[in-house]
Write an enzyme that holds these catalytic residues in place. Structure first.
Site, mmCIF file in Angstrom:
data_model
loop_
_atom_site.group_PDB
_atom_site.id
_atom_site.type_symbol
_atom_site.label_atom_id
_atom_site.label_comp_id
_atom_site.label_asym_id
_atom_site.label_seq_id
_atom_site.Cartn_x
_atom_site.Cartn_y
_atom_site.Cartn_z
ATOM 1 N N ALA A 62 6.045 1.896 -4.299
ATOM 2 C CA ALA A 62 6.482 2.608 -3.090
ATOM 3 C C ALA A 62 8.001 2.602 -3.053
ATOM 4 O O ALA A 62 8.650 1.872 -3.811
ATOM 5 C CB ALA A 62 5.934 1.917 -1.852
ATOM 6 N N LYS A 63 8.570 3.407 -2.203
ATOM 7 C CA LYS A 63 10.016 3.373 -1.975
ATOM 8 C C LYS A 63 10.280 4.025 -0.630
ATOM 9 O O LYS A 63 9.559 4.940 -0.220
ATOM 10 C CB LYS A 63 10.758 4.167 -3.065
ATOM 11 N N GLY A 64 11.334 3.557 0.036
ATOM 12 C CA GLY A 64 11.692 4.158 1.315
ATOM 13 C C GLY A 64 13.163 4.471 1.339
ATOM 14 O O GLY A 64 13.918 3.992 0.488
ATOM 15 N N VAL A 83 7.674 6.629 0.682
ATOM 16 C CA VAL A 83 6.752 7.231 -0.279
ATOM 17 C C VAL A 83 5.800 6.147 -0.773
ATOM 18 O O VAL A 83 6.231 5.136 -1.321
ATOM 19 C CB VAL A 83 7.544 7.846 -1.465
#
Ligand code: NAD
Length: 413
Positions: A104-106, A59
């Site tokens: 962000a993040k994954g 994201v």
């Protein structure tokens, strides 16, 4: 507002802070959803002869202040909702801590305990290939729950294999030998400790001789417990996913660490009584630090919290309704976006070191971390005072004011 969704909790905080702080509605409209969601599936032939397809996400929440940045979570029940929430938390956290980066993040929905080392390596490398990685000025993945230095070393290697260029600042949370920062692993726990001490001092609560309860004894909780213990604060209860332990006289954290290294859990540590993760939150103490998972303090148990101060080491451990209950009871909450920003701060140092090819000693990292996180706490607390609001709202307003300026200058709103 329904708050089972941690992303909804984040939006509730965003919209509340936006209203109190008089933030331009266009800025709030931009922040209601991520800028971009990469949503893909990774097929993998497993070492045991089996086969699985793992859902995965990255994201990109908002990059008004700089390149997208932050961790990669691998856990069995991972949801896109959680990754979106962590994406907005990172956006705000970077602003609150004066870090020129976007949020962000994954994540990958997988159970690392059921994968071999070889499976994990191929899964993590496939994740990087699916990101179309664009480097330190575009998107910098790092570690989170279920990933650590080894996973980040694979990510860096895969990135460098794809691009044909050595570029340590393209990936965060790497081992120091590959360009990672010293002090990175302890950074979040150390930052929580620094913020807790400052917040306690503001409220005339003594840390030496005080009593603390820490939920979660992982990378963050164990470092925090150790630092509090060394400062003379009694750790009266700790827990992990299997349950908790309590000792009113204070738990010896060094010995507990050895017990956990041997047995894999805090349970059964000599001289302590068992306590459930639910009951642990209701123990009478000075400091309650949820350092495990989200939404553990909710409308069903907030009224039973007896701590003098709650410090959020985990992301989103207190729901919107619980926040209101705690406020009514006069229990201040020091929010995640400030309290646990030490990891993000040292990730920023890691990228700075990688870009400059100059590496700092541990004392320098820790001293700079302390200065920056204290400023983040002070900015949030001062903004809270200015708006007659709680510290969470103060932290978000302070961050949103910066996002508003950046979005206006960029011509977005
Ligand atoms: P970790 O995986 O090292 O440790 C997590 C701990 O919580 C473990 O002791 C685990 O057993 C326990 N736990 C897991 N589920 C639980 C549950 N349902 N109830 C009680 N205990 C449970 O993770 P960590 O790196 O210490 O991170 C802890 C929290 O802090 C997470 O919410 C993470 O998002 C947040 N955080 C971590 C960092 C970092 O740098 N590691 C930075 C910012 C925020």
């Amino acid at each position: 507002m329904q708050t089972d969704s941690v992303f909804q909790v984040a939006l509730n905080t965003l919209n509340h802070a936006g209203k109190v702080g008089g933030i331009d509605e266009r800025v709030l409209a931009v922040l209601q959803a991520p800028k971009r969601i990469l949503n893909f599936r990774i097929p993998l032939k497993l070492d045991n002869g089996g086969f699985a397809v793992f859902p995965a996400y990255r994201v990109h929440y908002c990059d008004a202040l700089g390149p997208f940045r932050d961790g990669t979570r691998i856990r069995p029940n991972l949801t896109l909702d959680e990754i979106k929430a962590l994406g907005i938390f990172m956006t705000i956290k970077h602003c609150a801590a004066d870090i020129p980066a976007g949020g962000a993040k994954g994540g990958i929905q997988a159970d690392p305990s059921k994968l071999t080392q070889n499976d994990m390596e191929r899964l993590v490398r496939a994740f990087v290939r699916n990101l179309y990685p664009r480097g330190p000025w575009a998107d910098v993945p790092g570690a989170d729950i279920g990933t650590g230095e080894q996973a980040m070393a694979w990510m860096l290697d895969e990135y460098e294999q794809i691009t044909g260029v050595h570029c340590p600042p393209a990936i965060n949370d790497k081992p120091p030998i590959l360009g990672g920062s010293l002090g990175g692993e302890a950074a979040t726990g150390r930052g929580v400790f620094t913020v807790l001490k400052a917040a306690a001092e503001d409220r005339n609560i003594k840390v030496p001789g005080g009593a603390a309860v820490v939920q979660g004894f992982g990378q963050v909780g164990s470092v925090l417990a150790e630092l509090l213990d060394a400062e003379g604060c009694k750790i009266v209860a700790v827990s992990d996913v299997y349950g908790g332990i309590v000792d009113k006289n204070g738990i010896d954290i060094q010995k507990l660490k050895a017990h956990v290294a041997n047995t894999g859990k805090v349970e059964g540590f000599s001289g302590t009584e068992p306590v459930s993760n639910e009951d642990l939150l209701e123990i009478d103490c000075d400091f309650l630090v949820p350092a495990a998972v989200q939404s553990v303090i909710h409308k069903g148990n907030a009224d039973a919290v007896k701590a003098k101060l709650v410090v959020e080491a985990a992301n989103g451990p207190v729901t919107t309704e619980a926040d209101a209950v705690l406020a009514k009871k006069g229990i201040p909450v020091i929010p995640d976006v400030v309290a646990n920003s030490g990891g993000a701060t040292v990730c920023h140092f890691e990228r700075t070191q990688g870009l400059s090819d100059q590496y700092w000693d541990l004392e320098t990292v820790n001293a700079r971390l302390e200065t920056r996180i204290l400023k983040a706490y002070r900015d949030a607390a001062d903004t809270a005072t200015q708006y007659d609001a709680d510290v969470r709202t103060g932290a978000w307003i302070h961050a949103l004011e910066k996002l508003e300026k950046a979005m206006k200058l960029r011509g977005w709103v």
